[in-house]
Design a protein around this motif. Sequence first.
Motif, PDB file in Angstrom:
ATOM      1  N   THR A 195       0.848  -1.190   0.000  1.00  0.00           N
ATOM      2  CA  THR A 195       0.000   0.000   0.000  1.00  0.00           C
ATOM      3  C   THR A 195       0.884   1.239   0.000  1.00  0.00           C
ATOM      4  O   THR A 195       2.062   1.171   0.376  1.00  0.00           O
ATOM      5  CB  THR A 195      -0.900   0.036   1.244  1.00  0.00           C
ATOM      6  OG1 THR A 195      -0.059   0.133   2.408  1.00  0.00           O
ATOM      7  CG2 THR A 195      -1.798  -1.189   1.321  1.00  0.00           C
ATOM      8  N   LEU A 196       0.309   2.356  -0.361  1.00  0.00           N
ATOM      9  CA  LEU A 196       1.074   3.600  -0.313  1.00  0.00           C
ATOM     10  C   LEU A 196       1.504   3.894   1.117  1.00  0.00           C
ATOM     11  O   LEU A 196       2.653   4.283   1.349  1.00  0.00           O
ATOM     12  CB  LEU A 196       0.252   4.756  -0.887  1.00  0.00           C
ATOM     13  CG  LEU A 196       0.949   6.120  -0.877  1.00  0.00           C
ATOM     14  CD1 LEU A 196       2.248   6.087  -1.677  1.00  0.00           C
ATOM     15  CD2 LEU A 196       0.005   7.193  -1.406  1.00  0.00           C
ATOM     16  N   SER A 197       0.619   3.694   2.079  1.00  0.00           N
ATOM     17  CA  SER A 197       0.998   3.975   3.477  1.00  0.00           C
ATOM     18  C   SER A 197       2.158   3.086   3.920  1.00  0.00           C
ATOM     19  O   SER A 197       3.019   3.525   4.691  1.00  0.00           O
ATOM     20  CB  SER A 197      -0.197   3.841   4.415  1.00  0.00           C
ATOM     21  OG  SER A 197      -0.683   2.528   4.436  1.00  0.00           O
ATOM     22  N   HIS A 198       2.206   1.847   3.436  1.00  0.00           N
ATOM     23  CA  HIS A 198       3.337   0.968   3.742  1.00  0.00           C
ATOM     24  C   HIS A 198       4.640   1.583   3.237  1.00  0.00           C
ATOM     25  O   HIS A 198       5.629   1.657   3.971  1.00  0.00           O
ATOM     26  CB  HIS A 198       3.121  -0.414   3.108  1.00  0.00           C
ATOM     27  CG  HIS A 198       4.345  -1.275   3.128  1.00  0.00           C
ATOM     28  ND1 HIS A 198       4.703  -2.012   4.227  1.00  0.00           N
ATOM     29  CD2 HIS A 198       5.307  -1.489   2.180  1.00  0.00           C
ATOM     30  CE1 HIS A 198       5.838  -2.658   3.974  1.00  0.00           C
ATOM     31  NE2 HIS A 198       6.216  -2.360   2.742  1.00  0.00           N
ATOM     32  N   TRP A 199       4.643   2.036   1.975  1.00  0.00           N
ATOM     33  CA  TRP A 199       5.876   2.576   1.400  1.00  0.00           C
ATOM     34  C   TRP A 199       6.242   3.932   1.987  1.00  0.00           C
ATOM     35  O   TRP A 199       7.423   4.252   2.140  1.00  0.00           O
ATOM     36  CB  TRP A 199       5.803   2.599  -0.123  1.00  0.00           C
ATOM     37  CG  TRP A 199       5.916   1.208  -0.652  1.00  0.00           C
ATOM     38  CD1 TRP A 199       4.962   0.491  -1.298  1.00  0.00           C
ATOM     39  CD2 TRP A 199       7.041   0.329  -0.511  1.00  0.00           C
ATOM     40  NE1 TRP A 199       5.428  -0.773  -1.572  1.00  0.00           N
ATOM     41  CE2 TRP A 199       6.687  -0.901  -1.095  1.00  0.00           C
ATOM     42  CE3 TRP A 199       8.297   0.453   0.064  1.00  0.00           C
ATOM     43  CZ2 TRP A 199       7.568  -1.992  -1.134  1.00  0.00           C
ATOM     44  CZ3 TRP A 199       9.173  -0.626   0.031  1.00  0.00           C
ATOM     45  CH2 TRP A 199       8.805  -1.831  -0.561  1.00  0.00           C
ATOM     46  N   LEU A 200       5.246   4.710   2.361  1.00  0.00           N
ATOM     47  CA  LEU A 200       5.546   5.978   3.036  1.00  0.00           C
ATOM     48  C   LEU A 200       6.197   5.716   4.391  1.00  0.00           C
ATOM     49  O   LEU A 200       7.151   6.404   4.777  1.00  0.00           O
ATOM     50  CB  LEU A 200       4.278   6.818   3.197  1.00  0.00           C
ATOM     51  CG  LEU A 200       3.710   7.402   1.909  1.00  0.00           C
ATOM     52  CD1 LEU A 200       2.336   8.005   2.161  1.00  0.00           C
ATOM     53  CD2 LEU A 200       4.669   8.429   1.309  1.00  0.00           C
ATOM     54  N   SER A 201       5.718   4.711   5.093  1.00  0.00           N
ATOM     55  CA  SER A 201       6.310   4.334   6.377  1.00  0.00           C
ATOM     56  C   SER A 201       7.736   3.811   6.186  1.00  0.00           C
ATOM     57  O   SER A 201       8.654   4.161   6.942  1.00  0.00           O
ATOM     58  CB  SER A 201       5.434   3.283   7.055  1.00  0.00           C
ATOM     59  OG  SER A 201       6.012   2.846   8.253  1.00  0.00           O
ATOM     60  N   GLU A 202       7.917   2.962   5.174  1.00  0.00           N
ATOM     61  CA  GLU A 202       9.257   2.443   4.872  1.00  0.00           C
ATOM     62  C   GLU A 202      10.228   3.572   4.506  1.00  0.00           C
ATOM     63  O   GLU A 202      11.380   3.571   4.922  1.00  0.00           O
ATOM     64  CB  GLU A 202       9.189   1.436   3.721  1.00  0.00           C
ATOM     65  CG  GLU A 202       8.581   0.104   4.093  1.00  0.00           C
ATOM     66  CD  GLU A 202       9.468  -0.681   5.045  1.00  0.00           C
ATOM     67  OE1 GLU A 202      10.683  -0.783   4.790  1.00  0.00           O
ATOM     68  OE2 GLU A 202       8.931  -1.182   6.048  1.00  0.00           O
ATOM     69  N   TYR A 203       9.733   4.530   3.728  1.00  0.00           N
ATOM     70  CA  TYR A 203      10.568   5.654   3.312  1.00  0.00           C
ATOM     71  C   TYR A 203      10.963   6.509   4.521  1.00  0.00           C
ATOM     72  O   TYR A 203      12.126   6.896   4.670  1.00  0.00           O
ATOM     73  CB  TYR A 203       9.840   6.486   2.261  1.00  0.00           C
ATOM     74  CG  TYR A 203      10.689   7.540   1.598  1.00  0.00           C
ATOM     75  CD1 TYR A 203      11.995   7.281   1.193  1.00  0.00           C
ATOM     76  CD2 TYR A 203      10.182   8.808   1.358  1.00  0.00           C
ATOM     77  CE1 TYR A 203      12.772   8.246   0.576  1.00  0.00           C
ATOM     78  CE2 TYR A 203      10.952   9.782   0.728  1.00  0.00           C
ATOM     79  CZ  TYR A 203      12.248   9.489   0.348  1.00  0.00           C
ATOM     80  OH  TYR A 203      13.008  10.451  -0.262  1.00  0.00           O
TER      81      TYR A 203
END
Length: 163
Positions: A82-90
């Motif tokens: 999900t976008l929220s997953h990748w934003l958190s990873e970033y």
Amino acid sequence: MTRETEDLLALLAEVRKRLLIPVRDLSDTDAGRRTTVSELTLGGLVRHLATGERLWLEILRKGDGELPEGMLDTGQYAMSETLSHWLSEYSAAAAETDAYVASLPSLDVEVRLPTTPWSPPEPQFWSARRIVLHLIHETAQHAGHADILRESLDGANSTAQLA
């Protein structure tokens, strides 16, 4: 931490924020939508930069010239999770990068780069400074891509979103 390190990390933080403006208020569907003939998507750019920061941090930490797992992954730009997953990873990758760079005694620390298919035949060595500058360059370049993708998606642009 030196003034130079502070300045470079501040600039990196600024370009990271610029990258995140075009992904504001996006659904996962829109984040994964192609809006140009390119394979790039907004979510894919966030994934690529999150992954890239982690890979460059591994190169900086190890400095042994070994190729980090995933560095040659050709699917880095595809939206997955999900976008929220990748934003958190970033966000996590950025925090780790910043903390590690801030802990270095000097940006003159040199590391051996991994050998890739596009590498020159002789070993390459980069300073921590050059790696941070590379991250700034890469992030700024992709922030520009993100602006284009978002405007192509729904007409929004960073200038309007800053208001």
